[in-house]
Design an enzyme around this catalytic site. Structure first.
Site, mmCIF file in Angstrom:
data_model
loop_
_atom_site.group_PDB
_atom_site.id
_atom_site.type_symbol
_atom_site.label_atom_id
_atom_site.label_comp_id
_atom_site.label_asym_id
_atom_site.label_seq_id
_atom_site.Cartn_x
_atom_site.Cartn_y
_atom_site.Cartn_z
ATOM 1 N N LYS A 98 0.815 -1.226 0.000
ATOM 2 C CA LYS A 98 0.000 0.000 0.000
ATOM 3 C C LYS A 98 0.847 1.274 0.000
ATOM 4 O O LYS A 98 0.456 2.305 -0.536
ATOM 5 C CB LYS A 98 -0.925 0.005 1.217
ATOM 6 C CG LYS A 98 -1.954 -1.115 1.229
ATOM 7 C CD LYS A 98 -3.083 -0.860 0.256
ATOM 8 C CE LYS A 98 -4.153 -1.927 0.325
ATOM 9 N NZ LYS A 98 -5.189 -1.759 -0.712
ATOM 10 N N GLU A 120 -9.676 5.851 3.283
ATOM 11 C CA GLU A 120 -10.472 4.739 3.807
ATOM 12 C C GLU A 120 -9.511 3.583 4.057
ATOM 13 O O GLU A 120 -8.445 3.531 3.456
ATOM 14 C CB GLU A 120 -11.540 4.316 2.788
ATOM 15 C CG GLU A 120 -11.075 3.328 1.705
ATOM 16 C CD GLU A 120 -9.941 3.812 0.804
ATOM 17 O OE1 GLU A 120 -9.770 5.030 0.652
ATOM 18 O OE2 GLU A 120 -9.201 2.966 0.265
ATOM 19 N N SER A 386 1.594 -9.712 -0.932
ATOM 20 C CA SER A 386 1.272 -8.291 -0.798
ATOM 21 C C SER A 386 1.541 -7.714 0.586
ATOM 22 O O SER A 386 1.743 -6.512 0.725
ATOM 23 C CB SER A 386 -0.188 -8.057 -1.184
ATOM 24 O OG SER A 386 -1.040 -8.914 -0.446
HETATM 25 C C1 LIG Z 1 -1.705 -7.013 2.577
HETATM 26 C C2 LIG Z 1 -2.855 -6.668 1.693
HETATM 27 N N1 LIG Z 1 -2.967 -7.310 0.511
HETATM 28 C C3 LIG Z 1 -3.994 -7.046 -0.335
HETATM 29 C C4 LIG Z 1 -4.975 -6.122 -0.009
HETATM 30 C C5 LIG Z 1 -6.097 -5.897 -0.964
HETATM 31 O O1 LIG Z 1 -6.063 -4.665 -1.585
HETATM 32 P P1 LIG Z 1 -5.712 -4.509 -3.118
HETATM 33 O O2 LIG Z 1 -6.644 -5.409 -3.873
HETATM 34 O O3 LIG Z 1 -5.954 -3.077 -3.389
HETATM 35 O O4 LIG Z 1 -4.299 -4.898 -3.319
HETATM 36 C C6 LIG Z 1 -4.891 -5.430 1.211
HETATM 37 C C7 LIG Z 1 -5.892 -4.441 1.582
HETATM 38 O O5 LIG Z 1 -5.932 -3.910 2.645
HETATM 39 C C8 LIG Z 1 -3.797 -5.720 2.076
HETATM 40 O O6 LIG Z 1 -3.658 -5.101 3.254
#
Ligand SMILES: Cc1ncc(COP(=O)(O)O)c(C=O)c1O
Length: 402
Positions: A98, A120, A386
């Site tokens: 993020k 948000e 992620s």
């Molecule tokens: C670690 C992590 N991965 C994935 C996501 C999903 O978001 P996005 O689809 O925007 O990557 C989030 C959302 O808070 C997250 O914290």
């Protein structure tokens, strides 16, 4: 850095009207028009500015710690019978992808002369990443978060407060990400002059999906270079990412969408089962509609009421999907799968034991589908890890088999 790369010839990137196929656009209330129009007019000019790019790059390198490693997970590879690389966004400062986007947007906000930031958040990762860059730049920060998420992601709420942000609970609807986004949009309508809304995913009105995807595109830019070093070929056979609104996925796919031999795999939250009534598997259950000012796929009743989503993972608990992904789904370019809460939990425990890496619940959804891909030993898979699992420890402890 290629954040301003010309994508006008691509079928999968945004077109000059802000659409991906029939999805996207900016369906905004009149009161928001000046803000959104200013962003539409200015964002590419700012992104193209070499001084902006230099500042963005410097912070990604020296503050976030990029490039994030591309790690060949040997024991995971052995288990699933292919070469599996993890793109380690979990190692970024603040613990997830993020922050790539919040660095980009705070620099943009400064150039637009804004001094108050709103955001948000679902899992709290975007809230933490926003609070972090606001502290870094000395700006006021207000984060809207569903009251259910405030409970299940308590460590991140504490971090946001320590970083100086005001966390405002959203108590309507399912009290999760959708409701927090509604509150943030409401705030922006009431504070049109001094406030920039740092939207945390590749959703919302144009230009957010494209702008967020560009800030996250550093992920695939790095993958290309790093995979070439590892294997001699910048193209994997599979690219796998989880999808909430779609920002880590958009960044992972960005430089690959026009390379047909790279298979794109997106994993949504199946909750307690896609047809259980407790799910967030938007492409499986959704129809075209408008959510948060974007025309996209969303879960809705026959008369167009939004269906409340469910996922064990706060970051995937969203009834829509960004327009880029709706188009990747509808065009057949992406393979969309879903992982249930239980599958994601099992995958999280498995990665911890096989590789010594505790993933975020969201990323665990992507890991959970490795077992369903028709992998061959020579296949190269890149999976976007992620985020890290610190914020999910309570969930992991509560579900651990004795
Ligand atoms: C670690 C992590 N991965 C994935 C996501 C999903 O978001 P996005 O689809 O925007 O990557 C989030 C959302 O808070 C997250 O914290």
């Amino acid at each position: 850095m290629d954040i301003a790369i010309d994508t006008s010839k691509s079928k999968y990137h945004v077109d000059e009207n802000g659409y991906y196929g029939r999805f996207g656009g900016a369906y905004i209330p009149e009161m928001l028009y000046p803000n959104v129009e200013e962003l539409q007019r200015r964002y590419m000019e700012v992104l193209k500015d070499p001084a902006f790019q230099a500042e963005f790059e410097d912070l990604l390198k020296n503050y976030v710690g990029r490039p994030s490693p591309l790690y060949l997970a040997k024991r995971l590879s052995e288990k699933y019978g292919a070469k599996i690389f993890l793109k380690r966004e979990d190692l970024n400062h603040t613990g997830a992808h993020k922050v790539n986007n919040t660095i980009g947007q705070i620099l943009l906000a400064k150039r637009l002369g804004k001094n108050r930031i709103i955001a948000e958040t679902g899992a709290g990762q975007h809230g933490v990443a926003t609070a972090t860059v606001c502290a870094l730049m000395g700006m006021e920060c207000v984060v809207y978060m569903g009251s259910i998420d405030i409970e299940r992601q308590a460590p991140n709420v504490a971090r946001m407060k320590m970083l100086g942000a005001t966390v405002v609970p959203a108590t309507s609807g399912s009290k999760t990400l959708k409701d927090a986004t509604n509150e943030a949009i409401r705030d922006w309508i009431n504070n049109p002059v001094d406030t920039h809304y740092i939207l945390g995913t590749a959703a919302g009105p144009h230009p957010y999906p494209d702008m967020v995807a560009r800030f996250q595109s550093v992920i695939s830019e790095e993958i290309k270079k790093q995979l070439k070093e590892h294997t001699g070929n910048e193209n994997p056979n599979y690219l796998v990412a989880c999808i909430g609104g779609g920002s880590n996925a958009a960044g992972t796919y960005f430089h690959y969408v026009d390379v047909p031999e790279v298979k794109i795999v997106a994993v949504e939250a199946g909750g307690k089962g896609v047809h259980s009534g407790f799910s967030a598997a938007t492409t499986q259950l959704g129809k075209i509609g408008i959510i948060h000012a974007s025309k996209t796929l969303l879960m809705q009743t026959d008369d167009g009421q939004i269906v409340e989503p469910h996922s064990i993972s706060a970051g995937l608990d969203y009834p829509g999907i960004g327009p880029m992904h709706a188009h990747l789904f509808e065009s057949g370019r992406g393979l969309f799968l879903s992982a249930t809460d239980d599958e994601a939990l099992a995958a999280a425990y498995e990665l911890s034991l096989l590789e010594g890496i505790i993933p975020a619940m969201e990323s665990a959804h992507a890991l959970a589908k490795l077992k369903d891909l028709p992998l061959k030993p020579e296949d190269v898979v890149v999976l976007c890890l992620s985020g890290r699992g610190d914020k999910d420890l309570n969930t992991y402890i509560a579900n651990m088999k004795k």
